[in-house]
Design a protein around this motif. Structure first.
Motif, PDB file in Angstrom:
ATOM      1  N   UNK A   9       0.969  -1.008  -0.184  1.00 54.92           N
ATOM      2  CA  UNK A   9       0.089  -0.082  -0.217  1.00 54.92           C
ATOM      3  C   UNK A   9       0.881   1.196  -0.087  1.00 54.92           C
ATOM      4  N   UNK A  10       0.484   2.403  -0.691  1.00 50.71           N
ATOM      5  CA  UNK A  10       1.440   3.419  -0.843  1.00 50.71           C
ATOM      6  C   UNK A  10       1.318   4.487   0.110  1.00 50.71           C
ATOM      7  N   UNK A  11       0.231   4.206   1.119  1.00 49.27           N
ATOM      8  CA  UNK A  11       0.213   5.341   2.077  1.00 49.27           C
ATOM      9  C   UNK A  11      -0.666   4.645   3.364  1.00 49.27           C
ATOM     10  N   UNK A  12       0.096   4.116   4.236  1.00 49.67           N
ATOM     11  CA  UNK A  12      -0.651   3.633   5.287  1.00 49.67           C
ATOM     12  C   UNK A  12      -0.719   4.999   6.478  1.00 49.67           C
ATOM     13  N   UNK A  13      -2.313   5.123   6.815  1.00 53.21           N
ATOM     14  CA  UNK A  13      -2.262   6.489   7.487  1.00 53.21           C
ATOM     15  C   UNK A  13      -1.492   6.638   8.708  1.00 53.21           C
ATOM     16  N   UNK A  14      -0.883   7.830   9.165  1.00 51.05           N
ATOM     17  CA  UNK A  14      -0.128   7.775  10.202  1.00 51.05           C
ATOM     18  C   UNK A  14       1.190   7.613  10.241  1.00 51.05           C
ATOM     19  N   UNK A 125      -0.078  10.394  14.835  1.00 50.44           N
ATOM     20  CA  UNK A 125      -1.280  10.796  14.760  1.00 50.44           C
ATOM     21  C   UNK A 125      -1.401  11.623  15.978  1.00 50.44           C
ATOM     22  N   UNK A 126      -1.683  12.771  15.706  1.00 49.26           N
ATOM     23  CA  UNK A 126      -1.910  14.079  16.852  1.00 49.26           C
ATOM     24  C   UNK A 126      -3.466  13.912  17.201  1.00 49.26           C
ATOM     25  N   UNK A 127      -3.736  14.327  18.280  1.00 51.34           N
ATOM     26  CA  UNK A 127      -5.016  14.483  18.864  1.00 51.34           C
ATOM     27  C   UNK A 127      -5.480  15.979  18.172  1.00 51.34           C
ATOM     28  N   UNK A 128      -6.571  15.717  17.319  1.00 56.53           N
ATOM     29  CA  UNK A 128      -6.935  16.905  16.435  1.00 56.53           C
ATOM     30  C   UNK A 128      -7.791  17.679  17.129  1.00 56.53           C
ATOM     31  N   UNK A 151       1.921  18.093  17.372  1.00 59.98           N
ATOM     32  CA  UNK A 151       2.793  18.572  15.956  1.00 59.98           C
ATOM     33  C   UNK A 151       3.330  17.058  15.447  1.00 59.98           C
ATOM     34  N   UNK A 152       3.584  17.190  14.360  1.00 59.94           N
ATOM     35  CA  UNK A 152       4.152  16.033  13.552  1.00 59.94           C
ATOM     36  C   UNK A 152       5.298  16.353  12.373  1.00 59.94           C
ATOM     37  N   UNK A 153       5.842  15.345  12.093  1.00 59.43           N
ATOM     38  CA  UNK A 153       6.606  15.495  10.970  1.00 59.43           C
ATOM     39  C   UNK A 153       7.657  16.678  11.281  1.00 59.43           C
TER      40      UNK A 153
END
Length: 395
Positions: A9-14, A125-128, A151-153
């Motif tokens: 799969x090309x993008x597993x979420x997270x 996976x941040x708390x939105x 934050x992420x990335x």
């Protein structure tokens, strides 16, 4: 499942996985199995399609949390454990109500593979709802500096790089020994006060005391401030509010962030309750932070307000790097440190209690370095503890 068959799969979420990263998964799996040969094109060709990954449908997720559903009145752990039994160690949760699709992995052997191949910056996976609170609801307070929790990335990496020298050096933990010993003394005093004189057992609501211990410890390290909420000042109305809102924070977060919620479409009553809880905690935390900042200013003027033999607070150290980051990180430590530390400590105490022979071994080791009731832990005598609690849990 992921631990046995690579999922194509090309993008597993997270994690935003690319095909190159997934090939790395296959290589890492071979190495963990004792095969050090280089990866081959067959690693990717033999991957199973992502469509084969099982999981509940959107209808099953919504129906499950309603009265009579399989998730109704169950904790997050209970719900996820039930799905793991039904679908296997690796399963997916469908995208719903504006939340992205997720893949959950219950096989610890997979975690090193994921972490080693997620790329230079982790996609967490941040708390939105927290992001909304800091970037929209109270942008006037945070002004673009949202901390590590939200934050992420690359943005996460920049903050982490700035605070790592203060927060992530193992040797720094030893610097706060005197602060923690002071907190622990109050905790022991509390235990002596509440335990049964015959059985020496503590009351059923001892979890509240553990929460107070962790909050007092975190505030002591983050701000070099004592709240006295364990025993000496436990009836302080402000402390009671703080603990109540901390509990509300995690209960509401589970309902808003984990369970299906339409807050992104319509701001629900639970969502507004969460915003109110975060407002209360932010005001209280900022009050403690402001008081600590005043003490730091007085210290720079030679007033000697810092206690003898106490390390500078995390807040004071981070102020030398960036004032805004310092305040937000102190806030994050206070708000996020209570439940996580309490859960870990509770688990450790439970495991020790369930293994009396290990408890006795640990007691003997401590008795060697603390022979008398008034003996104190020091940096030096802590070097002579070969039997660690971690070892206790694994034997």
């Amino acid at each position: 499942m992921l631990s046995r068959h690579l999922i194509k799969h090309d993008a597993i979420v997270g994690y935003s996985l690319s095909s190159t990263v997934l090939r790395g998964y296959a290589t890492a799996m071979k190495q963990m199995q004792g095969n050090d040969t280089a990866s081959t094109p067959n690693d990717w060709e033999n991957a199973r399609p992502y469509s084969e990954l099982q999981g509940p449908s959107k209808y099953e997720m919504i129906r499950g949390v309603l009265p009579g559903g399989v998730f109704y009145k169950k904790t997050f752990i209970e719900g996820m454990t039930g799905m793991a039994k039904k679908y296997g160690d690796v399963f997916r949760i469908p995208a719903i109500f504006g939340k992205p699709e997720m893949v959950l992995d219950f096989n610890p052997n997979d975690y090193p593979i994921i972490f080693r191949n997620e790329g230079i910056w982790p996609e967490r996976r941040s708390f939105e709802a927290f992001i909304y609170y800091r970037k929209v609801h109270r942008e006037d307070i945070f002004r673009g500096v949202t901390g590590l929790l939200t934050t992420t990335g690359e943005e996460w990496a920049k903050i982490r790089t700035a605070v790592n020298p203060v927060l992530m050096q193992p040797k720094n933990a030893k610097l706060y020994l005197n602060t923690l010993l002071e907190v622990n003394d109050e905790f022991l005093e509390r235990i002596r006060h509440i335990r049964d004189p015959l059985t020496l057992e503590v009351p059923d609501d001892f979890q509240d005391d553990i929460n107070r211990l962790t909050l007092e410890s975190v505030v002591g390290i983050a701000l070099n401030t004592r709240l006295g909420m364990i025993h000496n000042n436990r009836d302080n109305p402000e402390s009671k509010i703080f603990l109540k809102e901390i509990r509300n924070l995690f209960e509401l977060s589970e309902k808003i962030e984990i369970k299906p919620s339409i807050w992104k479409i319509i701001k629900t009553p639970k969502f507004h309750q969460l915003m109110k809880t975060l407002d209360t905690l932010t005001v209280l935390c900022n009050k403690y932070i402001d008081e600590a900042l005043k003490q730091i200013v007085l210290d720079t003027e030679g007033k000697l307000t810092s206690e003898v033999d106490k390390e500078k607070s995390v807040l004071e150290k981070l102020l030398r790097i960036d004032r805004r980051i310092a305040v937000v990180m102190a806030l994050d430590m206070i708000m996020a440190g209570v439940d996580t530390t309490s859960s870990t400590l509770t688990g450790i105490l439970f495991c020790i209690a369930k293994n009396p022979e290990k408890q006795q071994k640990l007691f003997k080791e401590l008795k060697n370095i603390l022979p008398n009731k008034d003996s104190r832990l020091t940096i030096d005598n802590m070097q002579n503890l070969p039997y660690h609690i971690v070892e206790t849990l694994h034997k």
